[in-house]
Design a protein around this motif. Structure first.
Motif, PDB file in Angstrom:
ATOM      1  N   PHE A 168     -22.218  19.911 -13.419  1.00 22.62           N
ATOM      2  CA  PHE A 168     -23.216  20.703 -12.693  1.00 22.62           C
ATOM      3  C   PHE A 168     -22.584  21.871 -11.938  1.00 22.62           C
ATOM      4  O   PHE A 168     -23.246  22.855 -11.642  1.00 22.62           O
ATOM      5  CB  PHE A 168     -24.052  19.824 -11.751  1.00 22.62           C
ATOM      6  CG  PHE A 168     -23.318  19.344 -10.528  1.00 22.62           C
ATOM      7  CD1 PHE A 168     -23.497  19.988  -9.309  1.00 22.62           C
ATOM      8  CD2 PHE A 168     -22.469  18.246 -10.576  1.00 22.62           C
ATOM      9  CE1 PHE A 168     -22.835  19.554  -8.176  1.00 22.62           C
ATOM     10  CE2 PHE A 168     -21.806  17.800  -9.441  1.00 22.62           C
ATOM     11  CZ  PHE A 168     -21.991  18.454  -8.241  1.00 22.62           C
ATOM     12  N   LEU A 169     -21.290  21.782 -11.646  1.00 25.83           N
ATOM     13  CA  LEU A 169     -20.608  22.868 -10.936  1.00 25.83           C
ATOM     14  C   LEU A 169     -20.556  24.144 -11.776  1.00 25.83           C
ATOM     15  O   LEU A 169     -20.535  25.250 -11.234  1.00 25.83           O
ATOM     16  CB  LEU A 169     -19.183  22.453 -10.547  1.00 25.83           C
ATOM     17  CG  LEU A 169     -19.054  21.285  -9.573  1.00 25.83           C
ATOM     18  CD1 LEU A 169     -17.587  20.908  -9.398  1.00 25.83           C
ATOM     19  CD2 LEU A 169     -19.704  21.584  -8.245  1.00 25.83           C
ATOM     20  N   SER A 170     -20.558  23.991 -13.086  1.00 26.32           N
ATOM     21  CA  SER A 170     -20.429  25.162 -13.960  1.00 26.32           C
ATOM     22  C   SER A 170     -21.659  26.079 -13.901  1.00 26.32           C
ATOM     23  O   SER A 170     -21.569  27.241 -14.274  1.00 26.32           O
ATOM     24  CB  SER A 170     -20.167  24.730 -15.402  1.00 26.32           C
ATOM     25  OG  SER A 170     -21.286  24.046 -15.919  1.00 26.32           O
ATOM     26  N   MET A 171     -22.778  25.574 -13.391  1.00 25.86           N
ATOM     27  CA  MET A 171     -23.975  26.411 -13.347  1.00 25.86           C
ATOM     28  C   MET A 171     -23.834  27.598 -12.391  1.00 25.86           C
ATOM     29  O   MET A 171     -24.606  28.546 -12.463  1.00 25.86           O
ATOM     30  CB  MET A 171     -25.222  25.579 -13.012  1.00 25.86           C
ATOM     31  CG  MET A 171     -25.270  25.035 -11.604  1.00 25.86           C
ATOM     32  SD  MET A 171     -26.700  23.978 -11.303  1.00 25.86           S
ATOM     33  CE  MET A 171     -28.022  25.141 -11.436  1.00 25.86           C
ATOM     34  N   VAL A 172     -22.837  27.566 -11.504  1.00 25.03           N
ATOM     35  CA  VAL A 172     -22.644  28.691 -10.578  1.00 25.03           C
ATOM     36  C   VAL A 172     -21.397  29.515 -10.904  1.00 25.03           C
ATOM     37  O   VAL A 172     -21.039  30.412 -10.148  1.00 25.03           O
ATOM     38  CB  VAL A 172     -22.599  28.208  -9.103  1.00 25.03           C
ATOM     39  CG1 VAL A 172     -23.941  27.635  -8.686  1.00 25.03           C
ATOM     40  CG2 VAL A 172     -21.470  27.220  -8.876  1.00 25.03           C
ATOM     41  N   GLU A 173     -20.753  29.196 -12.032  1.00 26.50           N
ATOM     42  CA  GLU A 173     -19.578  29.984 -12.419  1.00 26.50           C
ATOM     43  C   GLU A 173     -19.999  31.414 -12.723  1.00 26.50           C
ATOM     44  O   GLU A 173     -21.013  31.648 -13.374  1.00 26.50           O
ATOM     45  CB  GLU A 173     -18.901  29.357 -13.637  1.00 26.50           C
ATOM     46  CG  GLU A 173     -18.157  28.091 -13.304  1.00 26.50           C
ATOM     47  CD  GLU A 173     -17.506  27.464 -14.528  1.00 26.50           C
ATOM     48  OE1 GLU A 173     -17.617  28.020 -15.657  1.00 26.50           O
ATOM     49  OE2 GLU A 173     -16.898  26.395 -14.361  1.00 26.50           O
ATOM     50  N   GLU A 174     -19.197  32.329 -12.210  1.00 24.71           N
ATOM     51  CA  GLU A 174     -19.473  33.748 -12.417  1.00 24.71           C
ATOM     52  C   GLU A 174     -18.125  34.465 -12.494  1.00 24.71           C
ATOM     53  O   GLU A 174     -17.274  34.277 -11.613  1.00 24.71           O
ATOM     54  CB  GLU A 174     -20.316  34.280 -11.249  1.00 24.71           C
ATOM     55  CG  GLU A 174     -20.780  35.681 -11.413  1.00 24.71           C
ATOM     56  CD  GLU A 174     -21.773  36.106 -10.319  1.00 24.71           C
ATOM     57  OE1 GLU A 174     -22.317  37.195 -10.473  1.00 24.71           O
ATOM     58  OE2 GLU A 174     -21.973  35.381  -9.337  1.00 24.71           O
ATOM     59  N   PRO A 175     -17.904  35.274 -13.516  1.00 23.24           N
ATOM     60  CA  PRO A 175     -16.618  35.970 -13.639  1.00 23.24           C
ATOM     61  C   PRO A 175     -16.288  36.757 -12.363  1.00 23.24           C
ATOM     62  O   PRO A 175     -17.121  37.475 -11.829  1.00 23.24           O
ATOM     63  CB  PRO A 175     -16.838  36.925 -14.825  1.00 23.24           C
ATOM     64  CG  PRO A 175     -17.947  36.300 -15.614  1.00 23.24           C
ATOM     65  CD  PRO A 175     -18.820  35.610 -14.602  1.00 23.24           C
ATOM     66  N   LYS A 206     -25.600  33.451  -7.834  1.00 24.84           N
ATOM     67  CA  LYS A 206     -26.015  32.336  -8.690  1.00 24.84           C
ATOM     68  C   LYS A 206     -26.763  31.252  -7.917  1.00 24.84           C
ATOM     69  O   LYS A 206     -27.033  30.181  -8.449  1.00 24.84           O
ATOM     70  CB  LYS A 206     -24.802  31.721  -9.392  1.00 24.84           C
ATOM     71  CG  LYS A 206     -24.167  32.618 -10.416  1.00 24.84           C
ATOM     72  CD  LYS A 206     -24.826  32.413 -11.754  1.00 24.84           C
ATOM     73  CE  LYS A 206     -24.057  33.140 -12.839  1.00 24.84           C
ATOM     74  NZ  LYS A 206     -24.309  32.611 -14.146  1.00 24.84           N
ATOM     75  N   GLY A 207     -27.093  31.508  -6.655  1.00 18.66           N
ATOM     76  CA  GLY A 207     -27.868  30.555  -5.872  1.00 18.66           C
ATOM     77  C   GLY A 207     -27.045  29.609  -5.020  1.00 18.66           C
ATOM     78  O   GLY A 207     -27.599  28.809  -4.255  1.00 18.66           O
ATOM     79  N   LEU A 208     -25.722  29.675  -5.129  1.00 19.92           N
ATOM     80  CA  LEU A 208     -24.864  28.851  -4.280  1.00 19.92           C
ATOM     81  C   LEU A 208     -24.975  29.352  -2.842  1.00 19.92           C
ATOM     82  O   LEU A 208     -24.991  30.549  -2.591  1.00 19.92           O
ATOM     83  CB  LEU A 208     -23.416  28.937  -4.755  1.00 19.92           C
ATOM     84  CG  LEU A 208     -22.380  28.119  -3.985  1.00 19.92           C
ATOM     85  CD1 LEU A 208     -21.335  27.566  -4.944  1.00 19.92           C
ATOM     86  CD2 LEU A 208     -21.712  28.914  -2.887  1.00 19.92           C
ATOM     87  N   VAL A 209     -25.071  28.422  -1.910  1.00 18.02           N
ATOM     88  CA  VAL A 209     -25.067  28.735  -0.481  1.00 18.02           C
ATOM     89  C   VAL A 209     -23.882  28.005   0.135  1.00 18.02           C
ATOM     90  O   VAL A 209     -23.702  26.804  -0.096  1.00 18.02           O
ATOM     91  CB  VAL A 209     -26.381  28.305   0.204  1.00 18.02           C
ATOM     92  CG1 VAL A 209     -26.305  28.517   1.711  1.00 18.02           C
ATOM     93  CG2 VAL A 209     -27.560  29.051  -0.394  1.00 18.02           C
ATOM     94  N   GLN A 210     -23.073  28.729   0.887  1.00 16.63           N
ATOM     95  CA  GLN A 210     -21.905  28.120   1.517  1.00 16.63           C
ATOM     96  C   GLN A 210     -22.130  28.038   3.018  1.00 16.63           C
ATOM     97  O   GLN A 210     -22.411  29.040   3.674  1.00 16.63           O
ATOM     98  CB  GLN A 210     -20.658  28.947   1.205  1.00 16.63           C
ATOM     99  CG  GLN A 210     -19.362  28.244   1.543  1.00 16.63           C
ATOM    100  CD  GLN A 210     -18.192  29.033   0.987  1.00 16.63           C
ATOM    101  OE1 GLN A 210     -17.813  30.040   1.566  1.00 16.63           O
ATOM    102  NE2 GLN A 210     -17.640  28.586  -0.121  1.00 16.63           N
TER     103      GLN A 210
END
Length: 191
Positions: free
Chosen positions: A40-47, A179-183
């Protein structure tokens, strides 16, 4: 104030070396799906986007990691990613050191106090959940940098176990990414 309280108080004033949990989890708080599946972590991968990881790693010189997490990592790679940093694998079974990697079987509280008493950069808690929760029970984690992946998993390995501790936090920052990730970055409030 007893000696332990005075020692702890002096240590907190003197040391700017923090124990920091830097981890990712789903919106519902899981760090892995069943069978240690991290797909599921790969859904926020971005070059070109590392979500601040490189800068964070530059700010640490010591790593604490649970044995199960360490073994999972070593099944994925041939060289431990933080082998250039002082590393403590928290385990119940003694093993010989491998370079900078020490297998630690003693008291977590003693280890953290010893590390924080030394000069140096921050200390990285690299998981897993068992280690995180053992450190939480002792109120030893100073900062929490948690990246929320925009997915509900429903089950898996929960980051926080239900227990009887309450730790007040102060929000330091929030960051939102494409990608929608919030830190979320929190600091433990000293009581």
């Amino acid at each position: 104030m007893n000696f332990f309280g005075l020692y702890k108080s002096t240590l907190e004033m003197k040391s700017e070396r923090n124990l920091i949990l830097y981890i990712a989890c789903s919106l519902d708080g899981f760090i892995a799906k069943q069978n240690d599946d991290l797909s599921f972590l790969s859904m926020v991968e971005e070059p070109g986007e590392d979500y601040g990881y490189h800068d964070f790693i530059d700010s640490i010189d010591c790593v604490l990691i649970g044995r199960k997490t360490y073994e999972w990592v070593m099944n994925q790679v041939s060289v431990f990613p933080h082998s250039n940093k002082e590393t403590y694998v928290i385990t119940r079974k003694p093993r010989p050191s491998i370079g900078n990697i020490q297998f630690y079987t003693g008291s977590l509280k003693d280890l953290v106090f010893k590390l924080k008493a030394r000069e140096g950069k921050h200390i990285f808690v690299d998981g897993g959940a068992e280690l995180v929760n053992a450190l939480l029970k002792e109120n030893l984690i100073d900062e929490f940098i948690i990246s929320i992946i925009p997915v509900l998993l429903g089950n898996g390995l929960s980051l926080f176990k239900s227990d009887s501790f309450e730790i007040p936090m102060k929000l330091i920052s929030t960051k939102q990414f494409n990608k929608g990730l919030v830190q979320l970055h929190y600091k433990r409030m000293l009581t």
